[in-house]
Design a protein around this motif. Structure first.
Motif, PDB file in Angstrom:
ATOM      1  N   LEU A 142       0.826  -1.203   0.000  1.00 29.58           N
ATOM      2  CA  LEU A 142       0.000   0.000   0.000  1.00 29.58           C
ATOM      3  C   LEU A 142       0.862   1.256   0.000  1.00 29.58           C
ATOM      4  O   LEU A 142       0.601   2.198  -0.772  1.00 29.58           O
ATOM      5  N   GLN A 143       1.873   1.303   0.848  1.00 31.14           N
ATOM      6  CA  GLN A 143       2.732   2.485   0.894  1.00 31.14           C
ATOM      7  C   GLN A 143       3.407   2.711  -0.449  1.00 31.14           C
ATOM      8  O   GLN A 143       3.533   3.852  -0.917  1.00 31.14           O
ATOM      9  N   ALA A 144       3.822   1.629  -1.106  1.00 33.97           N
ATOM     10  CA  ALA A 144       4.472   1.756  -2.408  1.00 33.97           C
ATOM     11  C   ALA A 144       3.486   2.286  -3.448  1.00 33.97           C
ATOM     12  O   ALA A 144       3.841   3.132  -4.283  1.00 33.97           O
ATOM     13  N   LEU A 145       2.250   1.829  -3.407  1.00 34.51           N
ATOM     14  CA  LEU A 145       1.252   2.302  -4.368  1.00 34.51           C
ATOM     15  C   LEU A 145       0.888   3.762  -4.120  1.00 34.51           C
ATOM     16  O   LEU A 145       0.700   4.539  -5.069  1.00 34.51           O
ATOM     17  N   LEU A 146       0.789   4.161  -2.849  1.00 30.96           N
ATOM     18  CA  LEU A 146       0.499   5.559  -2.555  1.00 30.96           C
ATOM     19  C   LEU A 146       1.628   6.461  -3.051  1.00 30.96           C
ATOM     20  O   LEU A 146       1.376   7.543  -3.606  1.00 30.96           O
ATOM     21  N   ALA A 147       2.865   6.008  -2.866  1.00 28.63           N
ATOM     22  CA  ALA A 147       4.005   6.791  -3.358  1.00 28.63           C
ATOM     23  C   ALA A 147       3.980   6.869  -4.888  1.00 28.63           C
ATOM     24  O   ALA A 147       4.281   7.917  -5.472  1.00 28.63           O
ATOM     25  N   ARG A 148       3.601   5.775  -5.511  1.00 24.73           N
ATOM     26  CA  ARG A 148       3.511   5.752  -6.972  1.00 24.73           C
ATOM     27  C   ARG A 148       2.436   6.711  -7.466  1.00 24.73           C
ATOM     28  O   ARG A 148       2.625   7.433  -8.453  1.00 24.73           O
ATOM     29  N   PHE A 149       1.296   6.737  -6.763  1.00 27.49           N
ATOM     30  CA  PHE A 149       0.229   7.666  -7.137  1.00 27.49           C
ATOM     31  C   PHE A 149       0.693   9.108  -6.941  1.00 27.49           C
ATOM     32  O   PHE A 149       0.447   9.973  -7.791  1.00 27.49           O
ATOM     33  N   GLU A 150       1.367   9.372  -5.815  1.00 33.04           N
ATOM     34  CA  GLU A 150       1.873  10.726  -5.565  1.00 33.04           C
ATOM     35  C   GLU A 150       2.795  11.182  -6.689  1.00 33.04           C
ATOM     36  O   GLU A 150       2.813  12.368  -7.049  1.00 33.04           O
ATOM     37  N   GLY A 151       3.563  10.253  -7.249  1.00 32.85           N
ATOM     38  CA  GLY A 151       4.450  10.593  -8.352  1.00 32.85           C
ATOM     39  C   GLY A 151       3.710  11.011  -9.605  1.00 32.85           C
ATOM     40  O   GLY A 151       4.293  11.638 -10.497  1.00 32.85           O
ATOM     41  N   LEU A 152       2.422  10.664  -9.682  1.00 32.99           N
ATOM     42  CA  LEU A 152       1.585  11.055 -10.822  1.00 32.99           C
ATOM     43  C   LEU A 152       0.849  12.370 -10.564  1.00 32.99           C
ATOM     44  O   LEU A 152       0.045  12.808 -11.390  1.00 32.99           O
ATOM     45  N   CYS A 153       1.108  12.978  -9.410  1.00 43.06           N
ATOM     46  CA  CYS A 153       0.434  14.214  -9.003  1.00 43.06           C
ATOM     47  C   CYS A 153       1.475  15.323  -8.841  1.00 43.06           C
ATOM     48  O   CYS A 153       1.929  15.583  -7.724  1.00 43.06           O
ATOM     49  N   PRO A 154       1.910  15.950  -9.921  1.00 44.62           N
ATOM     50  CA  PRO A 154       2.878  17.029  -9.787  1.00 44.62           C
ATOM     51  C   PRO A 154       2.322  18.152  -8.924  1.00 44.62           C
ATOM     52  O   PRO A 154       1.109  18.399  -8.931  1.00 44.62           O
ATOM     53  N   PRO A 155       3.195  18.824  -8.139  1.00 43.46           N
ATOM     54  CA  PRO A 155       2.717  19.903  -7.266  1.00 43.46           C
ATOM     55  C   PRO A 155       1.925  20.947  -8.047  1.00 43.46           C
ATOM     56  O   PRO A 155       2.302  21.335  -9.157  1.00 43.46           O
ATOM     57  N   SER A 156       0.799  21.355  -7.499  1.00 45.25           N
ATOM     58  CA  SER A 156      -0.061  22.320  -8.183  1.00 45.25           C
ATOM     59  C   SER A 156      -0.746  23.192  -7.147  1.00 45.25           C
ATOM     60  O   SER A 156      -1.332  22.682  -6.184  1.00 45.25           O
ATOM     61  N   ALA A 157      -0.668  24.497  -7.346  1.00 46.56           N
ATOM     62  CA  ALA A 157      -1.338  25.417  -6.434  1.00 46.56           C
ATOM     63  C   ALA A 157      -2.843  25.361  -6.587  1.00 46.56           C
ATOM     64  O   ALA A 157      -3.584  25.773  -5.688  1.00 46.56           O
TER      65      ALA A 157
ATOM     66  N   ARG B 122      -3.113   4.888   5.388  1.00 49.54           N
ATOM     67  CA  ARG B 122      -1.807   4.546   5.966  1.00 49.54           C
ATOM     68  C   ARG B 122      -1.936   3.941   7.356  1.00 49.54           C
ATOM     69  O   ARG B 122      -1.071   3.199   7.802  1.00 49.54           O
ATOM     70  N   LEU B 123      -3.030   4.267   8.035  1.00 52.57           N
ATOM     71  CA  LEU B 123      -3.279   3.715   9.370  1.00 52.57           C
ATOM     72  C   LEU B 123      -4.128   2.440   9.309  1.00 52.57           C
ATOM     73  O   LEU B 123      -4.402   1.835  10.341  1.00 52.57           O
ATOM     74  N   GLY B 124      -4.551   2.062   8.085  1.00 54.86           N
ATOM     75  CA  GLY B 124      -5.409   0.893   7.945  1.00 54.86           C
ATOM     76  C   GLY B 124      -6.796   1.116   8.497  1.00 54.86           C
ATOM     77  O   GLY B 124      -7.471   0.177   8.918  1.00 54.86           O
ATOM     78  N   ARG B 125      -7.237   2.383   8.483  1.00 54.73           N
ATOM     79  CA  ARG B 125      -8.533   2.727   9.074  1.00 54.73           C
ATOM     80  C   ARG B 125      -9.490   3.264   8.033  1.00 54.73           C
ATOM     81  O   ARG B 125      -9.093   3.761   6.986  1.00 54.73           O
ATOM     82  N   ARG B 126     -10.764   3.178   8.347  1.00 51.65           N
ATOM     83  CA  ARG B 126     -11.820   3.691   7.471  1.00 51.65           C
ATOM     84  C   ARG B 126     -11.755   5.220   7.398  1.00 51.65           C
ATOM     85  O   ARG B 126     -11.922   5.814   6.339  1.00 51.65           O
ATOM     86  N   PHE B 127     -11.505   5.844   8.529  1.00 55.03           N
ATOM     87  CA  PHE B 127     -11.335   7.295   8.586  1.00 55.03           C
ATOM     88  C   PHE B 127     -10.580   7.630   9.859  1.00 55.03           C
ATOM     89  O   PHE B 127     -10.336   6.758  10.704  1.00 55.03           O
ATOM     90  N   GLY B 128     -10.210   8.909   9.978  1.00 57.11           N
ATOM     91  CA  GLY B 128      -9.484   9.355  11.160  1.00 57.11           C
ATOM     92  C   GLY B 128     -10.417   9.944  12.191  1.00 57.11           C
ATOM     93  O   GLY B 128     -10.759   9.312  13.189  1.00 57.11           O
ATOM     94  N   GLN B 129     -10.892  11.167  11.944  1.00 52.34           N
ATOM     95  CA  GLN B 129     -11.748  11.866  12.900  1.00 52.34           C
ATOM     96  C   GLN B 129     -13.229  11.778  12.547  1.00 52.34           C
ATOM     97  O   GLN B 129     -14.089  11.844  13.426  1.00 52.34           O
ATOM     98  N   ALA B 130     -13.539  11.681  11.279  1.00 53.74           N
ATOM     99  CA  ALA B 130     -14.945  11.639  10.834  1.00 53.74           C
ATOM    100  C   ALA B 130     -15.010  10.907   9.504  1.00 53.74           C
ATOM    101  O   ALA B 130     -14.023  10.817   8.782  1.00 53.74           O
ATOM    102  N   ASP B 131     -16.180  10.379   9.188  1.00 53.44           N
ATOM    103  CA  ASP B 131     -16.376   9.646   7.939  1.00 53.44           C
ATOM    104  C   ASP B 131     -16.402  10.651   6.785  1.00 53.44           C
ATOM    105  O   ASP B 131     -17.330  11.459   6.680  1.00 53.44           O
ATOM    106  N   LEU B 132     -15.386  10.596   5.915  1.00 52.20           N
ATOM    107  CA  LEU B 132     -15.307  11.537   4.796  1.00 52.20           C
ATOM    108  C   LEU B 132     -16.549  11.474   3.920  1.00 52.20           C
ATOM    109  O   LEU B 132     -16.957  12.484   3.340  1.00 52.20           O
ATOM    110  N   ASN B 133     -17.170  10.327   3.828  1.00 50.98           N
ATOM    111  CA  ASN B 133     -18.345  10.185   2.960  1.00 50.98           C
ATOM    112  C   ASN B 133     -19.641  10.615   3.637  1.00 50.98           C
ATOM    113  O   ASN B 133     -20.730  10.236   3.188  1.00 50.98           O
TER     114      ASN B 133
END
Length: 325
Positions: free
Chosen positions: A4-19, A82-93
């Protein structure tokens, strides 16, 4: 590094910094006037569509696939993933509306301007417990029925009249988009986790969304694309069983679309009795995690299970609203 960490890093590499773009949003396509937004990991532990998103973006980047329109791919909640959780503080959905501050509500706010620009949003989810098959879960309208038939992500559709909320007092990502008059669909691909069949289904849905958008850009009508499409099985929620007490527990092994009979015992041995009130199939049976003392870890869910029954007539015959989207 985990997969998972490797895939997230790979996805980040497809997201060039953008304001102008939020984090973990990748864009591709040739910029034509049809904007497809594909949402993955709106819940952090629903990671099954991530490999498909990366494969699609890399094929567009390499030129082995093209898309004349505009594509945005959103990873909803990478910190929870990254924490293996559904959400952190609140359900995003559930937080695409004003309310108490949380990381997820801030994330929803930064995604809203992007969603406002969409012509089509496909939110790819997975169930917590096992499911007998993939399924759509969103309201019915003629346009959404056409898109569901075009995407071919599932033959089963848990639906409701347009304007009826999935959970009272909340707003899901797809609901937010539909409130802007745009087409938005949610598909539950499989049980949460990465597996080849989930990746294959997610990628097929993504490809069909882009193919249909490109056909629309070329002058085709969405309705004409559904010719010969398989008729979908429509389901309606007939019962929601309140999670009235932490003492309630379901018997082990119940899954989504599990057939039940009226009066069937659903509770675990030695716990307060729960029975199916009518024949149908189960949706979202709940087994919340418990600590060593048997106490539920976190807030009590609103309901412990739902029962679906087939929609006996088409929504048009039932007089359901046919307005936008």
């Amino acid at each position: 590094m985990s997969e998972l960490q490797a895939l997230l890093a790979r996805f980040e590499g497809l997201c060039p910094p953008s304001a102008s773009l939020p984090p973990f949003v990748a864009q591709a396509g040739e910029g034509g006037p049809f904007h497809v937004v594909l949402c993955c990991m709106t819940h952090g532990d629903e990671t099954g569509s991530l490999p498909a998103a990366i494969a699609l973006l890399e094929s567009l980047q390499k030129g082995t696939r093209r898309f004349a329109g505009r594509l945005s791919v959103v990873l909803g909640n990478p910190p929870a993933a990254r924490l293996g959780r559904r959400f952190g503080q609140a359900d995003l959905n559930r937080v695409f509306l004003p309310g108490p501050p949380s990381w997820e509500r801030s994330r929803a706010a930064e995604l809203m301007p992007l969603l406002d620009q969409a012509d089509l949003v496909v939110d790819l989810h997975q169930t917590i417990e096992a499911t007998a098959q993939p399924f759509h879960i969103h309201p019915w309208s003629p346009v959404l029925e056409q898109w569901a038939q075009v995407l071919q992500g599932a033959q089963d559709w848990v639906t409701r009249p347009m304007g009826e909320s999935f959970a009272t007092g909340t707003c899901c990502l797809d609901e937010y988009v539909r409130d802007q008059g745009k087409a938005a669909l949610t598909i539950e691909l499989s049980q949460k986790g990465m597996r080849p069949q989930t990746t294959a289904l997610a990628l097929a849905v993504m490809d069909r969304a882009l193919d249909a958008a490109e056909a629309i850009l070329s002058g085709s009508d969405l309705g004409n694309m559904t010719s010969g499409a398989t008729k979908m099985r429509l389901w309606r929620t007939s019962h929601k069983q309140p999670y009235a007490s932490a003492e309630l527990r379901l018997r082990a092994g119940l899954r989504n679309f599990e057939p039940v009979q009226a009066g069937e015992l659903l509770s675990a041995p030695g716990t307060p009795e729960l029975r199916a009130p009518c024949p149908g199939v189960l949706l979202f049976p709940k087994y919340p995690p418990r600590d060593a003392a048997g106490q539920i870890d976190g807030p009590l869910p609103v309901d412990i299970f739902r029962v679906l029954t087939p929609l006996r007539q088409h929504p048009l015959a039932l007089g359901w609203p046919t307005g936008a989207p």
